[in-house]
Design an enzyme around this catalytic site. Structure first.
Site, PDB file in Angstrom:
ATOM      1  N   ASP A  76      44.734  40.602  43.844  1.00 16.76           N
ATOM      2  CA  ASP A  76      43.912  41.839  43.331  1.00 16.76           C
ATOM      3  C   ASP A  76      44.507  42.763  44.559  1.00 16.76           C
ATOM      4  OD1 ASP A  76      42.553  40.816  41.206  1.00 16.76           O
ATOM      5  OD2 ASP A  76      40.747  40.601  42.152  1.00 16.76           O
ATOM      6  N   ARG A  81      30.585  41.696  54.465  1.00 14.09           N
ATOM      7  CA  ARG A  81      30.904  42.885  53.951  1.00 14.09           C
ATOM      8  C   ARG A  81      30.687  44.223  54.627  1.00 14.09           C
ATOM      9  NH1 ARG A  81      34.808  40.511  51.067  1.00 14.09           N
ATOM     10  NH2 ARG A  81      34.324  39.569  49.111  1.00 14.09           N
ATOM     11  N   SER A 108      37.092  32.353  41.501  1.00  7.70           N
ATOM     12  CA  SER A 108      36.972  33.399  42.701  1.00  7.70           C
ATOM     13  C   SER A 108      36.235  32.889  43.877  1.00  7.70           C
ATOM     14  CB  SER A 108      36.277  34.567  42.307  1.00  7.70           C
ATOM     15  OG  SER A 108      35.912  35.476  42.974  1.00  7.70           O
ATOM     16  N   ASP A 116      29.636  43.110  45.938  1.00 10.71           N
ATOM     17  CA  ASP A 116      30.390  43.645  46.795  1.00 10.71           C
ATOM     18  C   ASP A 116      30.882  45.114  47.129  1.00 10.71           C
ATOM     19  OD1 ASP A 116      30.388  41.188  48.237  1.00 10.71           O
ATOM     20  OD2 ASP A 116      31.945  40.372  47.280  1.00 10.71           O
TER      21      ASP A 116
HETATM   22  N1  ARG Z   1      27.091  36.488  44.843  1.00 13.95           N
HETATM   23  C1  ARG Z   1      27.378  36.331  46.133  1.00 13.95           C
HETATM   24  C2  ARG Z   1      27.156  37.722  46.602  1.00 13.95           C
HETATM   25  O1  ARG Z   1      26.896  38.538  45.945  1.00 13.95           O
HETATM   26  C3  ARG Z   1      28.912  35.813  46.297  1.00 13.95           C
HETATM   27  C4  ARG Z   1      30.082  36.832  46.048  1.00 13.95           C
HETATM   28  C5  ARG Z   1      31.417  36.287  46.268  1.00 13.95           C
HETATM   29  N2  ARG Z   1      32.546  36.998  45.980  1.00 13.95           N
HETATM   30  C6  ARG Z   1      33.369  36.596  45.547  1.00 13.95           C
HETATM   31  N3  ARG Z   1      34.513  37.232  45.461  1.00 13.95           N
HETATM   32  N4  ARG Z   1      33.666  35.311  45.135  1.00 13.95           N
HETATM   33  O2  ARG Z   1      26.929  37.818  47.939  1.00 13.95           O
END
Ligand code: ARG
Length: 410
Positions: A12, A93, A174, A122
Site C-alpha cells: 500500500d 500510531r 494484514s 489507525d
Molecule cells: N485492531 C487493532 C487496533 O486497532 C490492530 C490493528 C492492526 N493493524 C493492521 N494493519 N493489521 O489497534
C-alpha cells in the site's frame, strides 16, 4: 507541493509514493519510516522508498521513545482494550504521527499522507494526532479515495511502475508488528469460527511445541516501571526484547478476540503479545501489595477509560494528560520484584515483594505471632451489618419479604 508520507515498505505505502505524486501535480514525496521494533530490514526499506520515487527517505529508530513515552505510560494504568488487547498498534500510531508532523514542519511540507484504510482505527489515531499537533497541515488518505480498490489493481499499478512487490503481498494477512506485540488480520480469520491457521502466528511458538519444563524469572519495578530482569538492571527496549524472546519460546501471549472498532464494526483480531503478557501480569501483581484498597479499586476503573482513550486515538488530549498525572502519582511506591514461572503457553506469579508492601504478615497469619486483635471484630460486625439489619426489621414490620428471592417467588 510537498507531501510527507508514512512508509512501511509494504504494498500500500509503496504504491502511494507514485500515486501521490502523479495525482498532486508531480508533488515531491518524502517517505518517513519509524522503527518501533518491527524487526524489518530498515536500510532496505529506505532504499526502496527512494527507488520508488521518494525525493527523500527518513528512517528513524524510535524504540526508546516508544517504550518511555508510550509503552510504560500504558503499562502503568494496566491499559488493555476491552480487558484484553495490550494496544501495541494503538500506541505506535500517535508516536509515528507525531514524528510525521515534526518532519513535515521541519521540511516545510504542505501535507501528510498515511496508508490507513477507511474501516480501521489507525486512520483515527493518525489524524487526531496530526490535527492536535500540526492543524495547519493537510491530511491525505489515498486508500480511502484511490481507484485501486482491489489488491490485484494495486499489484498491476506497482508492476507498471516497476515497484517491487513485497513477498508479504502473497500472504493473505494484514500484519502490524512492533516491540509490544503483533496484530494479524484478514484471510481465513474473518470467519469467526475458523481457528487461526498455524502460519498466521508471526512471533510465538505453538504452545504444544514449547519446551516441556518451566523457567523462573524475576522482574524488578521502580515506580511502576520495569527496570530489571533476574536482578540485572536493563533498559526498557532490551528488557522487552529479552522477555519477548523468552515468552515466544514458551508460546505465551497468543490472543484471539473479537473487538469493537471505533468506526462501529466488530472485527476478529489475532494478537501476539509475549512481553506485554508477562509485564502486565507482573505489574498488576506488584500493585496488589503496594496500593491500598481504595486507590487500587479506583485505578482499576480508570484503566478501562485509559485503554479506550488509547484505542480511540486520543493520546494527545487534555484528558489523557490528566489521567496520566493520576496514574503517575499512584505508581510512586509501586517498587519491588515479582517472580513468575513460565511453561508452555502459561505464565504464573509465584512470588512478590516490595519495600512498600502493605501486606502485614503479623496481621494476616493464622499461626503464632498473630497481631490482629480478634476482639475488635465483634463490634465491627455489629456496625458493618447495621444497615442490612435495619432494612430487614423495617420490611418485617411492614409485612414485606426480606429478600428479593422471596419477592419473585423463586
Ligand atoms: N485492531 C487493532 C487496533 O486497532 C490492530 C490493528 C492492526 N493493524 C493492521 N494493519 N493489521 O489497534
Amino acid at each position: 507541493m510537498k507531501i510527507v508520507t508514512a512508509y512501511s515498505g509494504g504494498l500500500d505505502t509503496s504504491v502511494m509514493i507514485p500515486w501521490l505524486s502523479e495525482n498532486n501535480g508531480a508533488a515531491e514525496i518524502i517517505a518517513y519510516t519509524g522503527d518501533l521494533g518491527q524487526g524489518e530490514d530498515l536500510p532496505a526499506i529506505k532504499a526502496k522508498a527512494l527507488n520508488t520515487g521518494a525525493k527523500k527517505a527518513f528512517v528513524e529508530d524510535l524504540q526508546q521513545r516508544f517504550v518511555d513515552d508510550f509503552i510504560w505510560p500504558a503499562l502503568k494504568p494496566g491499559a488493555l482494550y476491552e480487558g484484553t488487547y495490550p494496544l501495541h498498534t494503538a500506541l505506535g500510531r500517535p508516536l509515528l504521527a507525531q514524528r510525521l508532523a515534526e518532519v513535515a514542519i521541519a521540511e516545510g511540507a504542505d501535507a501528510i499522507a498515511h496508508g490507513c484504510t477507511a474501516k480501521g482505527n489507525d486512520q483515527v489515531r493518525f489524524e487526531v494526532t496530526i490535527r492536535a499537533l500540526a492543524p495547519q497541515l493537510k491530511i491525505m488518505a489515498p486508500l480511502r479515495e484511490w481507484e485501486l480498490v482491489t489488491r490485484e489493481m494495486e499489484v498491476a499499478y506497482a508492476l507498471e511502475r516497476k515497484i517491487p512487490i513485497p513477498v508479504t503481498a502473497a500472504k493473505p494477512y494484514s500484519i502490524d508488528r512492533n516491540l509490544w506485540g503483533c496484530a494479524i488480520e484478514c484471510g481465513e480469520m474473518e470467519n469467526l469460527w475458523a481457528e487461526p491457521p498455524a502460519d498466521a502466528w508471526q512471533m510465538t511458538q505453538d504452545p504444544t511445541g514449547a519446551p516441556s519444563g518451566s523457567e523462573e524469572l524475576t522482574i524488578g519495578f521502580e515506580a511502576g516501571i520495569p527496570v530489571s530482569l533476574n536482578g540485572t538492571p536493563m533498559n526498557g527496549v532490551a528488557l522487552i526484547k529479552e522477555l519477548s524472546d523468552l515468552a515466544c519460546r514458551y508460546g505465551i501471549g497468543r490472543i484471539d478476540m473479537v473487538e469493537n472498532r471505533v468506526v462501529g464494526l466488530k472485527s476478529r483480531e489475532v494478537y501476539e503479545a509475549p512481553a506485554a503478557t508477562l509485564l502486565h501480569l507482573a505489574h498488576t501483581e506488584l500493585e496488589r501489595i503496594c496500593l491500598d484498597r481504595a486507590t487500587s479499586n479506583y485505578k482499576r476503573r480508570m484503566s478501562q477509560d485509559f485503554a479506550n482513550i488509547i484505542y480511540e486515538g486520543l493520546w494527545f488530549t487534555p484528558l489523557r494528560e490528566c489521567l496520566a498525572s493520576f496514574i503517575d502519582q499512584s505508581q510512586a511506591h509501586v517498587t519491588g520484584d515479582v517472580r513468575l514461572r513460565i511453561s508452555a503457553g502459561l505464565a504464573q506469579v509465584t512470588g512478590r515483594r516490595s519495600p512498600f508492601s502493605l501486606y502485614d504478615e503479623g496481621l494476616a497469619t493464622y499461626s503464632h505471632g498473630d497481631t490482629f486483635d480478634r476482639t475488635m471484630a465483634t463490634g465491627f460486625m455489629e456496625i458493618y451489618g447495621l444497615s442490612a439489619k435495619t432494612v430487614a426489621m423495617v420490611r418485617r414490620r411492614n409485612g414485606l419479604p426480606t429478600a428479593a428471592r422471596e419477592q419473585v417467588g423463586i
